[in-house]
Design an enzyme around this catalytic site. Structure first.
Site, PDB file in Angstrom:
ATOM      1  N   TYR A   1       0.844  -1.201   0.000  1.00 35.65           N
ATOM      2  CA  TYR A   1       0.000   0.000   0.000  1.00 35.65           C
ATOM      3  C   TYR A   1       0.886   1.261   0.000  1.00 35.65           C
ATOM      4  CZ  TYR A   1      -2.697   3.858   1.893  1.00 35.65           C
ATOM      5  OH  TYR A   1      -3.246   5.091   2.102  1.00 35.65           O
TER       6      TYR A   1
ATOM      7  N   ARG B   1      -0.401  -5.964  15.872  1.00 33.80           N
ATOM      8  CA  ARG B   1      -0.785  -6.137  14.465  1.00 33.80           C
ATOM      9  C   ARG B   1       0.496  -5.991  13.646  1.00 33.80           C
ATOM     10  NH1 ARG B   1      -5.229  -1.948  12.104  1.00 33.80           N
ATOM     11  NH2 ARG B   1      -3.420  -0.611  12.001  1.00 33.80           N
TER      12      ARG B   1
HETATM   13  N1  UFG Z   1      -5.756  -0.385  16.478  1.00 35.33           N
HETATM   14  C1  UFG Z   1      -6.181  -1.091  17.568  1.00 35.33           C
HETATM   15  N2  UFG Z   1      -7.408  -1.676  17.529  1.00 35.33           N
HETATM   16  C2  UFG Z   1      -8.243  -1.574  16.437  1.00 35.33           C
HETATM   17  C3  UFG Z   1      -7.777  -0.847  15.309  1.00 35.33           C
HETATM   18  C4  UFG Z   1      -6.538  -0.268  15.356  1.00 35.33           C
HETATM   19  O1  UFG Z   1      -5.476  -1.200  18.572  1.00 35.33           O
HETATM   20  O2  UFG Z   1      -9.343  -2.115  16.474  1.00 35.33           O
HETATM   21  C5  UFG Z   1      -4.460   0.305  16.548  1.00 35.33           C
HETATM   22  C6  UFG Z   1      -3.517  -0.025  15.431  1.00 35.33           C
HETATM   23  O3  UFG Z   1      -2.792  -1.180  15.729  1.00 35.33           O
HETATM   24  C7  UFG Z   1      -2.697   1.249  15.362  1.00 35.33           C
HETATM   25  C8  UFG Z   1      -3.678   2.349  15.776  1.00 35.33           C
HETATM   26  O4  UFG Z   1      -4.730   1.679  16.444  1.00 35.33           O
HETATM   27  O5  UFG Z   1      -1.679   1.199  16.306  1.00 35.33           O
HETATM   28  C9  UFG Z   1      -4.268   3.090  14.605  1.00 35.33           C
HETATM   29  O6  UFG Z   1      -4.736   2.134  13.664  1.00 35.33           O
HETATM   30  P1  UFG Z   1      -5.621   2.513  12.399  1.00 35.33           P
HETATM   31  O7  UFG Z   1      -5.896   1.236  11.695  1.00 35.33           O
HETATM   32  O8  UFG Z   1      -6.774   3.355  12.818  1.00 35.33           O
HETATM   33  O9  UFG Z   1      -4.673   3.443  11.574  1.00 35.33           O
HETATM   34  P2  UFG Z   1      -3.194   3.146  11.048  1.00 35.33           P
HETATM   35  O10 UFG Z   1      -2.300   4.041  11.833  1.00 35.33           O
HETATM   36  O11 UFG Z   1      -2.842   1.733  10.989  1.00 35.33           O
HETATM   37  O12 UFG Z   1      -3.391   3.562   9.554  1.00 35.33           O
HETATM   38  C10 UFG Z   1      -3.147   4.818   9.106  1.00 35.33           C
HETATM   39  C11 UFG Z   1      -3.919   5.046   7.812  1.00 35.33           C
HETATM   40  C12 UFG Z   1      -3.392   4.154   6.732  1.00 35.33           C
HETATM   41  C13 UFG Z   1      -1.909   4.298   6.642  1.00 35.33           C
HETATM   42  C14 UFG Z   1      -1.271   3.998   7.957  1.00 35.33           C
HETATM   43  C15 UFG Z   1       0.230   4.125   7.951  1.00 35.33           C
HETATM   44  O13 UFG Z   1      -5.282   4.797   8.016  1.00 35.33           O
HETATM   45  O14 UFG Z   1      -3.983   4.510   5.503  1.00 35.33           O
HETATM   46  O15 UFG Z   1      -1.772   4.904   8.914  1.00 35.33           O
HETATM   47  O16 UFG Z   1       0.815   3.308   8.922  1.00 35.33           O
HETATM   48  F1  UFG Z   1      -1.404   3.450   5.731  1.00 35.33           F
END
Ligand code: UFG
Length: 326
Positions: A141, A276
Site C-alpha cells: 500500500y 498487528r
Molecule cells: N488499532 C487497535 N485496535 C483496532 C484498530 C486499530 O489497537 O481495532 C491500533 C492499530 O494497531 C494502530 C492504531 O490503532 O496502532 C491506529 O490504527 P488505524 O488502523 O486506525 O490506523 P493506522 O495508523 O494503521 O493507519 C493509518 C492510515 C493508513 C496508513 C497507515 C500508515 O489509516 O492509511 O496509517 O501506517 F497506511
C-alpha cells in the site's frame, strides 16, 4: 474552479467535495463505488460511475468535464490486505493512477492534488516526521502511493503537470453530513465507537507492550475538515510540492479508547490483543512546511473534538450509509 474528484464517494473524498461546493467550486465525482457509497456523493456534484483501470471510461469522463484541476482520492488503502494481495494495490493505485494521469494530460489539465500517506515513510527513525526524511514503505500500500508520487514528478517535468501531494497521517472525525463508513472497518476510532453503539462487544488493543508511555501505539489524528482545508489551499499552489499532514500531536490507542468513553458516556470494554504486524510504534507528523508555505492551520487540535464529531455522525447514521456490504 471546476474540480474533477476521483474517489469522491469515499470518506475523505466526500468531505473534500462538500467543502469545495461550499466555497462555490463546481465538482465532478468519478468513483467505481467499490469502496465508496452512492449516498456519500454530494447531490450538487455531477457523478460518473467508472473505474480508473478502464482508460476509455476515465478519458471520456475527463474530456467531458474539462476541469481546472484534479483531486485524486480513489485508491485501495488497507495495509493488511496489501500484504496479502499486492497485485490489487499495484493494479488499482498504480496502473489505474497512470490512466488517470494520462487522461489529465490529454485534457490539458495542469493542476493535480494527490491523496498520499504517511505509510510512504514506513518505520521512521524519529518523530515528528518531516518531508526531508527517507521514504521506505514496509507494505505494498505505502509502496503504491510512493510510486505514484514518483510518477507525479515525471509528469510535472515532462508535461508541466503541477501537483501537490498530501501525506496524511490518521484521518478521523466527520462533518455533519459525511462520515467514516468502510465496508471492512480496520480503523481504531470507528471500531471503538462501534462498541459504544452496541455493534461490537469490546474494543481490541493491538499490542500493549510497545516502547511508549502506556505500551500502546501512538498516532497523529487529524480532523477530516482540517484535511479538506489543506486540499483547498493546495489548489492555489503554483509549484509542485509534497506536504506531511497531521496535527503534530500524538495519542495512544489507550488514550483514544478513554477519549471515546468520555465523549460517548458509554463503558466500552477493551482487551489487549497481540501486536498487528507492520504497525510502527509512533507516527507523528511535522506539518511545519504546509503551515509556512500554504498557511494551513488545523482548527481541531483536541482529540475530544475529533471524536465528538465522529460520534455525532455515527449516532445519526448507526448503519452508516446503509448500502449492502460486498
Ligand atoms: N488499532 C487497535 N485496535 C483496532 C484498530 C486499530 O489497537 O481495532 C491500533 C492499530 O494497531 C494502530 C492504531 O490503532 O496502532 C491506529 O490504527 P488505524 O488502523 O486506525 O490506523 P493506522 O495508523 O494503521 O493507519 C493509518 C492510515 C493508513 C496508513 C497507515 C500508515 O489509516 O492509511 O496509517 O501506517 F497506511
Amino acid at each position: 474552479m471546476k474540480i474533477f474528484v476521483t474517489g469522491g464517494a469515499g470518506y475523505i473524498g466526500s468531505n473534500c467535495v462538500e467543502q469545495l461546493l461550499l466555497r462555490g467550486d463546481k465538482v465532478v465525482v468519478f468513483d467505481n463505488l467499490t469502496e465508496g457509497h452512492r449516498k456519500a456523493v454530494h447531490p450538487k456534484a455531477v457523478f460518473h460511475q467508472g473505474d480508473l483501470r478502464d482508460p476509455v471510461s476515465i478519458n471520456g469522463a475527463m474530456a467531458a468535464a474539462k476541469p481546472d484541476a484534479v483531486m485524486h482520492f480513489a485508491a485501495n488503502a488497507l495495509v493488511g490486505e496489501s500484504m496479502e494481495n499486492p497485485s490489487k494495490y499495484f493494479q488499482n493505485n498504480v496502473a489505474g493512477g497512470i490512466n488517470l494521469l494520462d487522461a489529465t494530460v490529454a485534457a490539458g489539465v495542469k493542476r493535480f492534488v494527490f491523496s498520499s500517506t504517511c505509510a510512504t515513510f514506513g518505520m521512521p527513525d524519529r518523530v515528528p516526521i518531516d518531508e526531508t526524511m527517507p521514504q521506505r514503505p514496509i507494505n505494498p500500500y505505502g509502496e503504491s502511493k510512493l510510486i505514484f508520487e514518483q510518477l507525479l514528478r515525471w509528469y510535472d517535468r515532462i508535461h508541466g503537470l503541477k501537483f501537490v501531494s498530501l501525506r496524511y497521517f490518521n484521518a478521523a472525525g466527520a462533518s455533519e453530513t459525511y462520515g467514516e463508513d468502510h465496508r471492512i472497518e480496520t480503523h481504531l476510532i470507528p471500531n471503538v465507537l462501534n462498541v459504544a453503539l452496541g455493534k461490537k462487544e469490546r474494543a481490541e488493543i493491538f499490542g500493549g507492550d510497545y516502547e511508549t508511555p502506556d505500551g500502546t501505539c501512538i498516532r497523529d489524528y487529524i480532523h477530516i475538515l482540517d484535511l479538506a482545508q489543506a486540499h483547498l489551499l493546495a489548489l492555489g499552489k503554483d509549484e509542485s510540492a509534497f506536504y506531511n499532514l497531521g496535527t503534530g500531536g500524538g495519542n495512544s490507542v489507550a488514550e483514544v479508547i478513554e477519549c471515546c468513553r468520555r465523549v460517548t458516556g458509554r463503558k466500552i470494554p477493551a482487551v489487549v490483543k497481540p501486536r498487528r504486524p507492520g504497525d510502527p510504534p509512533r507516527l507523528i507528523a511535522s506539518s511545519k512546511k504546509i503551515a509556512k508555505e500554504l498557511g494551513w492551520k488545523p482548527k481541531y487540535q483536541s482529540l475530544d473534538a475529533i471524536v465528538e464529531s465522529a460520534w455525532a455522525w455515527h449516532v445519526k447514521h448507526p448503519d452508516g450509509y446503509g448500502d449492502s456490504p460486498h
